[in-house]
Design a protein around this motif. Structure first.
Motif, PDB file in Angstrom:
ATOM      1  N   ARG A  63       0.864  -1.181   0.000  1.00  0.00           N
ATOM      2  CA  ARG A  63       0.000   0.000   0.000  1.00  0.00           C
ATOM      3  C   ARG A  63       0.899   1.229   0.000  1.00  0.00           C
ATOM      4  N   PHE A  64       0.432   2.281  -0.654  1.00  0.00           N
ATOM      5  CA  PHE A  64       1.224   3.511  -0.810  1.00  0.00           C
ATOM      6  C   PHE A  64       0.455   4.674  -0.184  1.00  0.00           C
ATOM      7  N   ILE A  65       1.047   5.308   0.795  1.00  0.00           N
ATOM      8  CA  ILE A  65       0.456   6.507   1.390  1.00  0.00           C
ATOM      9  C   ILE A  65       1.204   7.694   0.808  1.00  0.00           C
ATOM     10  N   ALA A  66       0.504   8.484  -0.005  1.00  0.00           N
ATOM     11  CA  ALA A  66       1.128   9.625  -0.693  1.00  0.00           C
ATOM     12  C   ALA A  66       0.986  10.869   0.182  1.00  0.00           C
ATOM     13  N   VAL A  67       2.067  11.270   0.801  1.00  0.00           N
ATOM     14  CA  VAL A  67       2.058  12.407   1.725  1.00  0.00           C
ATOM     15  C   VAL A  67       2.428  13.658   0.936  1.00  0.00           C
ATOM     16  N   ARG A  68       1.460  14.562   0.745  1.00  0.00           N
ATOM     17  CA  ARG A  68       1.714  15.742  -0.095  1.00  0.00           C
ATOM     18  C   ARG A  68       1.301  17.059   0.558  1.00  0.00           C
ATOM     19  N   GLY A  69       0.426  17.030   1.560  1.00  0.00           N
ATOM     20  CA  GLY A  69       0.021  18.259   2.238  1.00  0.00           C
ATOM     21  C   GLY A  69       1.087  18.746   3.203  1.00  0.00           C
ATOM     22  N   ALA A  70       1.135  20.047   3.417  1.00  0.00           N
ATOM     23  CA  ALA A  70       2.190  20.633   4.251  1.00  0.00           C
ATOM     24  C   ALA A  70       2.175  20.081   5.678  1.00  0.00           C
ATOM     25  N   GLN A  71       0.998  19.974   6.274  1.00  0.00           N
ATOM     26  CA  GLN A  71       0.924  19.483   7.648  1.00  0.00           C
ATOM     27  C   GLN A  71       1.318  18.016   7.737  1.00  0.00           C
ATOM     28  N   ALA A  72       0.843  17.223   6.772  1.00  0.00           N
ATOM     29  CA  ALA A  72       1.197  15.801   6.771  1.00  0.00           C
ATOM     30  C   ALA A  72       2.698  15.624   6.548  1.00  0.00           C
ATOM     31  N   LYS A  73       3.273  16.436   5.668  1.00  0.00           N
ATOM     32  CA  LYS A  73       4.714  16.365   5.437  1.00  0.00           C
ATOM     33  C   LYS A  73       5.493  16.719   6.708  1.00  0.00           C
ATOM     34  N   ALA A  74       5.004  17.700   7.435  1.00  0.00           N
ATOM     35  CA  ALA A  74       5.692  18.098   8.672  1.00  0.00           C
ATOM     36  C   ALA A  74       5.693  16.950   9.680  1.00  0.00           C
ATOM     37  N   ARG A  75       4.566  16.243   9.769  1.00  0.00           N
ATOM     38  CA  ARG A  75       4.483  15.098  10.684  1.00  0.00           C
ATOM     39  C   ARG A  75       5.424  13.985  10.245  1.00  0.00           C
ATOM     40  N   LEU A  76       5.468  13.742   8.936  1.00  0.00           N
ATOM     41  CA  LEU A  76       6.342  12.689   8.453  1.00  0.00           C
ATOM     42  C   LEU A  76       7.808  13.091   8.596  1.00  0.00           C
ATOM     43  N   ARG A  77       8.092  14.352   8.364  1.00  0.00           N
ATOM     44  CA  ARG A  77       9.480  14.821   8.487  1.00  0.00           C
ATOM     45  C   ARG A  77       9.981  14.632   9.922  1.00  0.00           C
ATOM     46  N   GLU A  78       9.112  14.890  10.881  1.00  0.00           N
ATOM     47  CA  GLU A  78       9.506  14.686  12.279  1.00  0.00           C
ATOM     48  C   GLU A  78       9.805  13.220  12.544  1.00  0.00           C
ATOM     49  N   ALA A  79       8.976  12.330  11.975  1.00  0.00           N
ATOM     50  CA  ALA A  79       9.198  10.889  12.150  1.00  0.00           C
ATOM     51  C   ALA A  79      10.423  10.409  11.391  1.00  0.00           C
ATOM     52  N   ALA A  80      10.876  11.201  10.409  1.00  0.00           N
ATOM     53  CA  ALA A  80      12.061  10.849   9.608  1.00  0.00           C
ATOM     54  C   ALA A  80      13.281  11.627  10.077  1.00  0.00           C
ATOM     55  N   TYR A  81      13.296  11.975  11.341  1.00  0.00           N
ATOM     56  CA  TYR A  81      14.451  12.605  11.973  1.00  0.00           C
ATOM     57  C   TYR A  81      14.831  13.928  11.326  1.00  0.00           C
ATOM     58  N   GLY A  82      13.812  14.656  10.840  1.00  0.00           N
ATOM     59  CA  GLY A  82      14.027  16.002  10.343  1.00  0.00           C
ATOM     60  C   GLY A  82      14.607  16.103   8.946  1.00  0.00           C
ATOM     61  N   GLN A  83      14.603  15.052   8.177  1.00  0.00           N
ATOM     62  CA  GLN A  83      15.164  15.108   6.823  1.00  0.00           C
ATOM     63  C   GLN A  83      14.342  16.061   5.950  1.00  0.00           C
ATOM     64  N   ALA A  84      15.012  17.086   5.438  1.00  0.00           N
ATOM     65  CA  ALA A  84      14.324  18.153   4.712  1.00  0.00           C
ATOM     66  C   ALA A  84      13.644  17.667   3.443  1.00  0.00           C
ATOM     67  N   LYS A  85      14.213  16.670   2.789  1.00  0.00           N
ATOM     68  CA  LYS A  85      13.651  16.220   1.514  1.00  0.00           C
ATOM     69  C   LYS A  85      12.237  15.661   1.667  1.00  0.00           C
ATOM     70  N   VAL A  86      11.887  15.225   2.864  1.00  0.00           N
ATOM     71  CA  VAL A  86      10.533  14.726   3.085  1.00  0.00           C
ATOM     72  C   VAL A  86       9.505  15.808   2.782  1.00  0.00           C
ATOM     73  N   SER A  87       9.790  17.027   3.202  1.00  0.00           N
ATOM     74  CA  SER A  87       8.834  18.112   2.992  1.00  0.00           C
ATOM     75  C   SER A  87       9.119  18.932   1.737  1.00  0.00           C
ATOM     76  N   GLU A  88      10.342  18.884   1.220  1.00  0.00           N
ATOM     77  CA  GLU A  88      10.666  19.656   0.024  1.00  0.00           C
ATOM     78  C   GLU A  88      10.206  18.966  -1.262  1.00  0.00           C
ATOM     79  N   ALA A  89      10.172  17.647  -1.272  1.00  0.00           N
ATOM     80  CA  ALA A  89       9.711  16.918  -2.457  1.00  0.00           C
ATOM     81  C   ALA A  89       8.222  17.164  -2.665  1.00  0.00           C
ATOM     82  N   ALA A  90       7.770  17.003  -3.916  1.00  0.00           N
ATOM     83  CA  ALA A  90       6.353  17.205  -4.216  1.00  0.00           C
ATOM     84  C   ALA A  90       5.485  16.224  -3.441  1.00  0.00           C
ATOM     85  N   VAL A  91       5.974  14.997  -3.282  1.00  0.00           N
ATOM     86  CA  VAL A  91       5.241  13.973  -2.538  1.00  0.00           C
ATOM     87  C   VAL A  91       6.255  13.008  -1.953  1.00  0.00           C
TER      88      VAL A  91
END
Length: 219
Positions: A63-91
């Protein structure tokens, strides 16, 4: 003005050059253009292509969860130890593998039976084989879920490359945090994150690979 049709040989050469460059030019990006946006259709097409990856017994246990919204990206970025590319990429995709024992394989094989691609008895045999192989064997289930999701993630990466997009596969994240933040089901394993978008400046090209004599054995 006269247009000359390309010969079959020329067409084949162009196709070969394209698929080779898709692989040879692919690189793992660290920098994405944060202004670049992918439409829902474009994201869906990447996932559609990813689902053409192989899986044992045609389990399609991913299953693929496509994280593209700013708030969702911020949550995922925190879970990914702050890696900027999580939120800078389109998805950024969360690629999940599903434990085989939770899959209704009969339903997933039904289209193949109805299309005449496999006999009903064969489909029933596959369902029984999966039950025997994985029942009571959590390690085998986990291994299969990770295998399937990894094949799907690799296909997703190549689909992105063929579309002129950059990607970044990531295993540096807190699986439990991802599970809780994005409501993964108990039978799902967050195997990999794959950021996809338009590359920005500052990325390295594909790094050199080991020579064939170190990695290939002919027997």
């Amino acid at each position: 003005m006269t247009f000359l049709a390309k010969s079959p040989v020329a067409e084949a050469s162009l196709i070969e050059a394209h698929w080779k460059s898709t692989i040879e030019d692919r690189m793992s990006a660290n920098h994405f253009d944060p202004s670049h946006v992918l439409s829902e259709h474009e994201i869906g097409e990447l996932v559609r292509l990813a689902t053409l990856a192989p899986s044992a017994y045609n389990l399609q246990n991913w299953r693929f969860i496509a994280v593209r919204g700013a708030q969702a990206k911020a949550r995922l970025r925190e879970a990914a130890y702050g890696q900027a590319k999580v939120s800078e990429a389109a998805v950024t995709f969360i690629v999940c593998g599903t434990l085989p024992g939770s899959v209704d394989l009969g339903a997933r094989l039904r289209p193949s039976v109805e299309a005449g691609l496999m006999p009903e008895g064969m489909a029933e045999g596959w369902v029984e084989a999966v039950r025997r192989q994985f029942k009571g064997n959590p390690q085998a289930e986990r291994d299969e879920a990770i295998r399937s999701a990894s094949l799907a993630a690799a296909t997703l990466i190549l689909a992105a490359s063929a579309s002129g997009l950059a990607s970044a596969p990531m295993t540096g994240f807190d699986p439990q945090a991802v599970r809780e933040e994005f409501g993964l089901r108990p039978e799902e394993i967050p195997v990999m994150l794959v950021a996809v978008g338009l590359a920005a400046g500052g990325n390295w090209p594909q790094k050199p690979r080991r020579p064939l004599e170190e990695v290939m054995v002919l027997s």
